[in-house]
Structure formats: C-alpha cells, structure tokens
Design a protein around this motif. Structure first.
Motif, PDB file in Angstrom:
ATOM      1  N   PRO A 370       0.799  -1.239   0.000  1.00  0.00           N
ATOM      2  CA  PRO A 370       0.000   0.000   0.000  1.00  0.00           C
ATOM      3  C   PRO A 370       0.832   1.290   0.000  1.00  0.00           C
ATOM      4  CG  PRO A 370      -0.987  -1.620   1.453  1.00  0.00           C
ATOM      5  CD  PRO A 370       0.342  -2.199   1.027  1.00  0.00           C
ATOM      6  N   PRO A 371       1.912   1.391   0.793  1.00  0.00           N
ATOM      7  CA  PRO A 371       2.716   2.622   0.692  1.00  0.00           C
ATOM      8  C   PRO A 371       3.268   2.844  -0.719  1.00  0.00           C
ATOM      9  CG  PRO A 371       3.241   1.479   2.717  1.00  0.00           C
ATOM     10  CD  PRO A 371       2.369   0.546   1.930  1.00  0.00           C
ATOM     11  N   GLY A 372       3.724   1.764  -1.369  1.00  0.00           N
ATOM     12  CA  GLY A 372       4.209   1.901  -2.739  1.00  0.00           C
ATOM     13  C   GLY A 372       3.113   2.313  -3.700  1.00  0.00           C
ATOM     14  N   HIS A 373       1.904   1.810  -3.476  1.00  0.00           N
ATOM     15  CA  HIS A 373       0.763   2.172  -4.329  1.00  0.00           C
ATOM     16  C   HIS A 373       0.509   3.675  -4.239  1.00  0.00           C
ATOM     17  CE1 HIS A 373      -3.269   0.453  -5.983  1.00  0.00           C
ATOM     18  NE2 HIS A 373      -3.000   1.625  -6.526  1.00  0.00           N
ATOM     19  N   TRP A 374       0.581   4.209  -3.022  1.00  0.00           N
ATOM     20  CA  TRP A 374       0.353   5.651  -2.869  1.00  0.00           C
ATOM     21  C   TRP A 374       1.525   6.465  -3.393  1.00  0.00           C
ATOM     22  CZ3 TRP A 374      -3.953   8.273  -2.216  1.00  0.00           C
ATOM     23  CH2 TRP A 374      -5.097   7.567  -1.813  1.00  0.00           C
ATOM     24  N   ASN A 375       2.731   5.913  -3.389  1.00  0.00           N
ATOM     25  CA  ASN A 375       3.852   6.585  -4.053  1.00  0.00           C
ATOM     26  C   ASN A 375       3.614   6.667  -5.551  1.00  0.00           C
ATOM     27  OD1 ASN A 375       6.846   7.020  -2.549  1.00  0.00           O
ATOM     28  ND2 ASN A 375       5.288   5.944  -1.355  1.00  0.00           N
ATOM     29  N   ALA A 376       3.082   5.596  -6.130  1.00  0.00           N
ATOM     30  CA  ALA A 376       2.796   5.598  -7.564  1.00  0.00           C
ATOM     31  C   ALA A 376       1.710   6.615  -7.899  1.00  0.00           C
ATOM     32  CB  ALA A 376       2.374   4.199  -8.012  1.00  0.00           C
ATOM     33  N   ILE A 377       0.675   6.679  -7.061  1.00  0.00           N
ATOM     34  CA  ILE A 377      -0.397   7.657  -7.270  1.00  0.00           C
ATOM     35  C   ILE A 377       0.159   9.073  -7.193  1.00  0.00           C
ATOM     36  CG2 ILE A 377      -2.476   8.643  -6.204  1.00  0.00           C
ATOM     37  CD1 ILE A 377      -3.172   5.713  -5.343  1.00  0.00           C
ATOM     38  N   ALA A 378       0.973   9.319  -6.164  1.00  0.00           N
ATOM     39  CA  ALA A 378       1.548  10.658  -5.991  1.00  0.00           C
ATOM     40  C   ALA A 378       2.455  11.026  -7.156  1.00  0.00           C
ATOM     41  CB  ALA A 378       2.330  10.721  -4.678  1.00  0.00           C
ATOM     42  N   ALA A 379       3.315  10.097  -7.562  1.00  0.00           N
ATOM     43  CA  ALA A 379       4.267  10.389  -8.640  1.00  0.00           C
ATOM     44  C   ALA A 379       3.538  10.742  -9.934  1.00  0.00           C
ATOM     45  CB  ALA A 379       5.193   9.197  -8.862  1.00  0.00           C
ATOM     46  N   GLU A 380       2.468  10.029 -10.208  1.00  0.00           N
ATOM     47  CA  GLU A 380       1.741  10.300 -11.446  1.00  0.00           C
ATOM     48  C   GLU A 380       1.121  11.699 -11.432  1.00  0.00           C
ATOM     49  OE1 GLU A 380      -1.571   8.152 -14.352  1.00  0.00           O
ATOM     50  OE2 GLU A 380      -0.806   7.101 -12.603  1.00  0.00           O
TER      51      GLU A 380
END
Length: 513
Positions: A370-380
C-alpha cells in the motif's frame, strides 16, 4: 495456501504488475524536468535531521576559467561528440527527474523483496536477517511496515541532501557548463540553477547509500543506476565531473546521518520473540477476549508485532499512544457478532465491481505494498506540476514520513487490542484475497490510504477530494474482501487523518509554502 487463494493472489500480482507497467509507460517518455519555480531559497528550508544546511562542508569549486574546469568542459565535449544510443536513452530517462526515477527503483525493489519466507521442514519459519542478508530467507521481507519505513528513510534523506545542495548552489553560484561554454549542448534542458554541487549526483549518492542499508543484496544494481545517472548528467551537459563528485559526496554524507538513525530506531527488534508473541495471547485471554491467531498452516509468527515501538519521523512515542482509538467491540458481544455477520453477507453478495476494487487495492505479496501504491499515485500527479527536484523531494518526504508513522500507529493499535479477523470468528467466510498475518483492528489499508490522502490533499488541494475518494475505496476494498470488519476501516480512516495532520503541520512550517 489453497488453490482458490493462490489464484486470487496471482491475479492480484498480475494486476499490480500491469499497473506498474502502465505507470512506467506513462513516465518513460517524459520531457526533461523544467521547473516553473526553481525554489532558489530552498537552502533555507527546514531540514529533517540536519541541524543546518552546511552541516557537511563542501569545498569551494575551481573557477570557471581555471585549467581544471576547462578540462571538465572538454570531457563533456568528448562525450557529446561520441554519444551512443544507450547514453542518449539514459539522458532522456534521468532528465525527467532524479527523485521520480529513484522512487521508481524503490517501488521495484519493494515488490521484488515482498515475499514471505517459506516454512522449515519442522513447521517453523525462518526470519530474514540483516546480519546475513544473502542467505535464505533473503533480507529484507519488504512487507507493508518495512516498505513504509524504507520509503520514508529514502525520501527524507533525499530531501535533507537537496536542502544542503541548494544552500551550496546559492553560496558558490557556479553556472552550468552549457552557460559557461555555449558549444556544449544542453541535452537535458536548461535551468537557471547553479550546477555545483550537482543535484542529480546528490540524489544518486544519497539514494545509493541508503539502499545499501535497506536492500543490501542490490548493491551492485544500485551502483549501476548511480553510474548511469551520473554519466547522463555529464554527457547531457548538465554537470561537470567536479559538480558530480561534490554532489555524490554530499549525498552520501547526509545518508550516513539517516543510516545512523535507522540503526537505532527499534525496527531491528520489531519481529519480537516467542515470549512476546505468547504475551499478546495471554493478555487478550486475561481480558476475556478471543485473541488473534494466525490462520496459516503451519501457523506463522505475527508480522512485526513490535513495529509500534519504532521511532517515527513525525510522531513521538507519546503521540503514538495518544492516537490509539477506543477498543473494538468485545469478541463475545452482539456488536461483534453483527460485524462478523455483515462481513459474511458482504462476501456472499460480492459484485464484479467490488471484486475489481479488491484486486486493484490488494497490494499483497509480490507487489509494492500500500505505501508503494500511494507513491505511484503521488508520482503520477507530481509529474504534472513542473516542480524542482528539491520540491519533489520535500513532497515525497512528507508523504512517506506520513506513511511510516501511519504504519507505526496502525501496528501499535493492532497489537494493543490483538483483535481476531472475521474469518477467525466465522470460518465460513471465504475471502477474496489473502488473509494478512496480523490482527484485524484497525485496517492497515485504511491507515496508509487515509494518511496519504490527508497530506496529498494538502500538497495538491485541487486533488483533495479525489484522494479522499481513493482512500475510501481502498478501505472499502478490505471490507469487500472479507478480511476486515467495517469498524476496522472506519476507525482506521479516522486515526489516519490524525496522523496525516502531523505531516500537514510540518509542511506549514518547513519554509517551502
């Protein structure tokens, strides 16, 4: 693991892999970073661990008319005269932004090492050891708490290193190579920033040094990434060798401060001991509660039961205790029976849309968590903002410190109450995704998602409602999956917002707004 759960887990991994590929595809052809605001005053922003931006000395650079600097310029010209297609590709890749690219590397490593150890022949489970990371089970097991901590240390160290970098850029004000010599092509775009020390090399140095601690078996691969980035910086005309040497050295020095902190933050004790595990059970039984039990066969020790004692970046130990919500309903109460019955009913009436949501947010074994998923969302979202590297780093640090402290708070609550999952109280509940090996109350997905939505909504107010909707969907996904009671998720989101507010308060006083 039975065939049903295996297929669900495999589907989850394939879906996340597809999402990763889609995100990578969207960032592969990005133009060079072109900040709308170069944040020239970032050397005065408030760091996280550094007491001041000049904590580590950087030598005065050679003058731009000196023989040493002229030799640096000639080296760049030599590379630009004979650029290979691979070097051109590396220039295009890294020029999109070092914070972005190192964050992508981190997500890949987290997914690669997010594998629970298989049991021994005697039914016990081995524990990954940082003292012997190259033997099975490989270190680390990058489960959600470990991943949250890893993202936080990388991002926080990057931010502090770039604050120091910006301080020295302003102090020395050495212009970029293409400004000094117009025959040098600016193949990664032009900025008004001073080039000494190189921000790209600072990022390479700090990231590589931190990753040696967090993913020790990847030292060779990480060093190769560092070399690729630094060659791209030089060949693109963005930095000279002396800019890069100074930058990498500064980055590594800052990383050492964070490494020293990491070695003493209690994460190494988070696995606990058999005596610790047994005490959780007896404490719950003494309170006339049904204790949580591992539903794996053979039973697996609980995941990082002492992670709630880890030292966070935003919340101290007293704050972590203060964040605890009231207890869940008694395991013998009518309210708990109602919550369990509702979980069964949800599973029995699952819709295709709900199943899709479950798989999208599953973030289980073999994914970036989940933390990585939110990093991906933020980066996009961040790539659309035209931020400087230092602002990228600051905002990623705020996100990931929030995620780490959300993990600490969540694990503190989980093991304080040690509440069983719906499937333990009613074995007829057949979940739509794997059952996590830790207590139910509160939901980790709800905590990670609610905390991320809170700080991201502060960073990008125009996206706040979208982030809140994503967090709610992520929380709902765990209810749809049958692995959480509704109360786990509603309370988890409430606590998460309180954690996120600690990050908002820091953002309001760090000098960047």
């Amino acid at each position: 693991m039975n065939r049903h759960i295996f297929l669900l887990a495999l589907g989850s991994i394939l879906m996340i892999a597809a999402c990763n590929k889609n995100v990578s595809d969207r960032t592969a052809g990005l133009p060079p970073l072109a900040p709308a605001n170069e944040d020239l005053n970032a050397g005065s922003w408030r760091p996280i661990l550094l007491s001041r931006p000049d904590t580590f000395a950087v030598a005065t650079p050679a003058a731009t008319n000196s023989p040493l600097y002229v030799a640096d310029l000639n080296e760049i010209k030599g590379y630009q005269t004979h650029l290979t297609s691979d070097q051109q590709g590396q220039i295009a890749y890294w020029s999109a932004g070092g914070v972005l690219r190192w964050n992508e590397v981190m997500r890949e490593l987290v997914a690669k090492y997010n594998l629970a150890p298989y049991q021994n022949t005697d039914g016990s489970y081995p524990t990954p050891s940082s003292a012997n990371p190259f033997a099975y089970p490989f270190f680390p097991f990058s489960n959600p708490p470990y991943a949250a901590r890893a993202f936080a240390y990388i991002s926080a160290a990057q931010y502090d290193a770039l604050v120091a970098c910006w301080y020295y850029k302003a102090k020395f004000n050495r212009p970029a190579p293409y400004t000094v010599d117009p025959t040098i092509k600016a193949m990664a775009g032009k900025t008004g920033l001073a080039s000494y020390p190189s921000e790209g090399a600072v990022l390479a140095g700090v990231s590589a040094e931190m990753m040696q601690l967090l993913f020790p078996d990847e030292i060779g691969n990480v060093q190769q990434k560092l070399q690729q980035q630094e060659m791209a910086l030089m060949a693109s005309g963005a930095a000279t060798r002396s800019d890069i040497t100074a930058g990498e050295a500064l980055g590594r020095q800052v990383a050492e401060m964070f490494i020293a902190r990491a070695r003493g933050d209690n994460a190494g004790k988070a696995v606990g001991t058999p005596a610790d595990w047994a005490k959780f059970v007896t404490t719950a039984q003494a309170a006339n509660q049904v204790p949580w039990l591992s539903l794996e066969a053979p039973a697996r020790p609980p995941m990082l039961p002492l992670f709630g004692k880890v030292k966070g970046f935003l919340c101290d130990s007293a704050a972590i205790v203060s964040l605890r919500p009231g207890p869940p309903p008694s395991t013998s109460s009518d309210e708990m029976k109602s919550q369990t019955s509702a979980a069964l009913k949800t599973i029995q009436n699952a819709t295709r849309e709900q199943m899709k949501i479950v798989q999208f947010w599953a973030d289980g074994i073999g994914t970036y968590t989940p933390p990585g998923h939110w990093n991906a969302i933020a980066a996009e979202d961040f790539v659309k903002q035209n931020w400087s590297e230092v602002r990228w780093a600051r905002n990623m640090a705020l996100l990931n410190m929030t995620e780490m402290d959300a993990a600490i708070s969540c694990w503190d609550i989980k093991y304080f109450y040690f509440n069983p999952r719906p499937t333990q109280l009613d074995p007829s509940i057949k979940t739509l995704t794997g059952i996590p090996n830790f207590p139910s109350y509160v939901s980790g997905h709800s905590m990670f998602s609610g905390a991320a939505a809170t700080i991201l909504g502060h960073i990008l107010p125009s996206r706040a409602s979208a982030y809140e909707a994503m967090a709610q969907e992520a929380a709902n996904s765990r209810i749809y999956a049958g692995i959480h009671y509704t109360l786990d998720c509603t309370v988890g989101l409430q606590v998460a917002q309180n954690v996120g507010n600690y990050a908002v308060k820091r953002a309001q006083i760090d000098g960047a707004e």
